[in-house]
Design an enzyme around this catalytic site. Structure first.
Site, short mmCIF file in Angstrom:
data_model
loop_
_atom_site.label_atom_id
_atom_site.label_comp_id
_atom_site.label_asym_id
_atom_site.label_seq_id
_atom_site.Cartn_x
_atom_site.Cartn_y
_atom_site.Cartn_z
N HIS A 9 -8.12 -4.76 -0.70
CA HIS A 9 -6.84 -4.17 -0.31
C HIS A 9 -6.41 -4.72 1.04
O HIS A 9 -7.22 -4.81 1.96
CB HIS A 9 -7.00 -2.66 -0.24
CG HIS A 9 -5.73 -1.90 0.00
ND1 HIS A 9 -4.77 -1.75 -0.96
CD2 HIS A 9 -5.27 -1.25 1.10
CE1 HIS A 9 -3.78 -1.03 -0.47
NE2 HIS A 9 -4.05 -0.72 0.79
N SER B 185 0.83 -1.19 0.00
CA SER B 185 0.00 0.00 0.00
C SER B 185 0.87 1.25 0.00
O SER B 185 1.70 1.42 -0.89
CB SER B 185 -0.96 -0.04 1.19
OG SER B 185 -1.93 0.97 1.12
N GLU C 104 -9.17 -3.79 -5.07
CA GLU C 104 -8.47 -2.77 -4.30
C GLU C 104 -9.39 -1.66 -3.81
O GLU C 104 -9.15 -1.05 -2.77
CB GLU C 104 -7.34 -2.16 -5.14
CG GLU C 104 -6.19 -3.08 -5.46
CD GLU C 104 -5.25 -3.28 -4.29
OE1 GLU C 104 -5.51 -2.74 -3.21
OE2 GLU C 104 -4.24 -3.98 -4.46
#
Length: 548
Positions: free
Chosen positions: A470, A234, A360
């Protein structure tokens, strides 16, 4: 029996929060740096040295300044626990009902709700090594950069002993390093004042200082400073990619490989694009009347400065991934917009691995549930994401991200997971805009220039509304998955392949192979990186023109 959601949440909690108390009776290990002795703690076959200061405390006059190297170490240090996290931005999660609320509870408990002691004096790092490693061992070094939207997070979330222990089991031992870095307003304040003072992207500068520390000191732990791989997820992966672009692609010998999970050079513009957030903090801290507002901010009491930061939009605000505090072009660390640097070829010539989760955008679309109509979606895209774009450009993008729920994210779930009529559409748009499209753009730009591999995680599709969300790939890299072994292989050989990793071909424009991680009986397959081609090309072109 646990639901898929509860089981996954439990797995993540156990993974993130387990730092073994093994080996308490073993002799405490020591290492000498300069003229100081550092005493760590021993595991069954690892040794951990936690909370080592790598820069002077960024407090007082050093607040909002470039990180300063520590003076030569003297005396003795006990380094058996993680240092304080850097100041976190307060997160407000959306309030939902039913299964959707269970999703939010999962997020709160296993990802964004973990609470760490935090303080401004936070620039410490952690070294975990095999017990047998000596100063002459010259082991590869893998450096972990945590994620959290540049707003929160800590190395304490991740148990690096699992990486080192597995590397020993594979016969490919590595040294593991993780570091703190300043986040949110303490690390990524952006404005014309910040540019003029040359103090932009302080969080990235902190990471860079940690990499310089590794060059100087990792040999004492048995590491080889010429064999460093930087690895992150990330915001951590975005950071890794930006180190590849820093100083116009000159990595200064600080690393030889890069491994990125859910993060690539993002479409962000000049540092002045953050002016309104800087001005709001100046106003809230009472510095508006100062002749030098930046100097004034350095004198503001910590609690007051943090409160002003926390009043800024967070990652679960309506604007979501259009974050208030981001890395931006500052003329020093990043000499141009990141994607422009990629186009100019100003990228470190090192091999890399990069990939994303399939869904995501779902996690970050829980804050836009009031967007329920086609008109709402068009307004959201035009007002939040690309306010400078004309109506034709907006209309084209909106058309490519269909309101058909079967085309949205979580992908391949048909009519399921329709939290609102526009939820899956927004999730598809945000996931592509910030993660998938920038990754593909990055890989295409570097085609033929350096070895590269790609992956896509489609696991945990059963998570309600989130799907392969995510952060879910962390189970693969810090759990018992293929990514963990791939990181270790790559750190040793600059290639993710190894006897425990299924054959993973390189990515190229001609053959855009992706290692795809799946649920079910057959856990991996090689797929092609061609999905949503027109939509991703459109979103790339418009964000190149109008970066955040």
């Amino acid at each position: 029996m646990l639901s898929p959601l509860s089981a996954a949440a439990l797995s993540l909690l156990l993974l993130l929060q387990t730092h073994g108390a093994e080996g308490a009776a073993l002799a405490a290990p020591t290492v000498t740096l300069d003229s100081a002795v550092f005493t760590g703690k021993a595991g069954s076959n690892t040794q951990s040295f936690l909370g080592i200061p790598f820069a002077k405390p960024p407090v007082g006059d050093l607040r909002l300044q470039l990180p300063q190297p520590v003076d030569k170490y003297t005396g003795s240090y006990t380094v058996t626990s993680f240092g304080d996290a850097c100041p976190q931005q307060e997160i407000e999660l959306p309030i939902l009902t039913g299964v959707a609320q269970e999703v939010v509870d999962y997020v709160a408990n296993s990802i964004f709700g973990l609470v760490f002691p935090a303080a401004e004096d936070c620039l410490t790092l952690n070294v975990i090594k095999p017990s047998t490693a000596k100063a002459t061992s010259k082991l590869p070094v893998v450096v972990w950069i945590f994620g959290g939207g540049f707003e929160l997070g800590s190395p304490a979330m991740y148990d690096g002993t699992t990486i080192v222990q597995r590397s020993i089991d594979l016969g490919e031992p590595v040294i593991y390093v993780s570091m703190n870095y300043r986040i949110s307003a303490f690390g990524f304040l952006a404005s014309k004042e910040i540019r003029e003072a040359g103090v932009g992207n302080l969080g990235l500068q902190d990471q860079r200082q940690a990499l310089r520390w590794i060059q100087q000191y990792i040999g004492a732990f048995g590491g080889d400073p010429t064999k460093v791989t930087i690895w992150g997820e990330s915001a951590g992966a975005i950071s890794v990619s930006l180190h590849m672009l820093a100083n116009n692609g000159d990595n200064q010998g600080l690393f030889r490989g890069a491994f990125m999970e859910s993060g690539s050079p993002i479409p962000v513009g000049p540092i002045e694009n953050g002016q309104k957030y800087y001005d709001a903090i100046v106003q809230k801290t009472g510095c508006s009347g100062a002749s030098d507002t930046l100097a004034c901010l350095r004198t503001v009491p910590y609690d007051q400065f943090k409160a002003a930061q926390d009043a800024s939009p967070g990652i679960f605000s309506y604007q979501s991934l259009v974050l208030a505090f981001l890395p931006r072009e500052d003329g020093t660390f990043l000499t141009a917009n990141p994607q422009a640097l990629v186009q100019q070829g100003k990228v470190s010539n090192v091999p890399f691995v990069t990939g994303d989760c399939d869904d995501e955008g779902t996690l970050f679309s829980l804050s836009t549930l009031n967007v329920t109509s086609d008109a709402d979606f068009t307004k959201y895209v035009s007002s939040v994401w690309i306010p400078q774009a004309n109506s034709t450009q907006v209309a084209n993008l909106v058309k490519l991200y269909s309101s058909d729920v079967t085309a949205g994210s979580p992908f391949d779930t048909g009519i399921l997971d329709v939290l609102t009529p526009q939820f899956k559409r927004i999730a598809a748009f945000q996931g592509d805009g910030v993660f998938q499209a920038p990754r593909r753009f990055f890989q295409k730009a570097l085609n033929g220039k350096q070895n590269q591999w790609a992956f896509l995680s489609k696991r945990l599709k059963a998570l309600p509304f989130l799907g392969s969300a995510h952060f879910t790939d962390i189970l693969n890299s810090y759990g018992t998955g293929e990514l963990r072994d791939a990181v270790i292989n790559f750190s040793n050989n600059l290639d993710p392949n190894g006897h425990t990793v299924p054959n993973w071909p390189k990515w190229s424009v001609a053959n855009p192979n992706m290692m795809t991680f799946l649920d079910g009986l057959f856990p991996t397959q090689i797929s092609q990186d061609t999905y949503r081609k027109d939509a991703m090309e459109a979103i790339t072109q418009i964000t190149l023109q109008f970066p955040i």
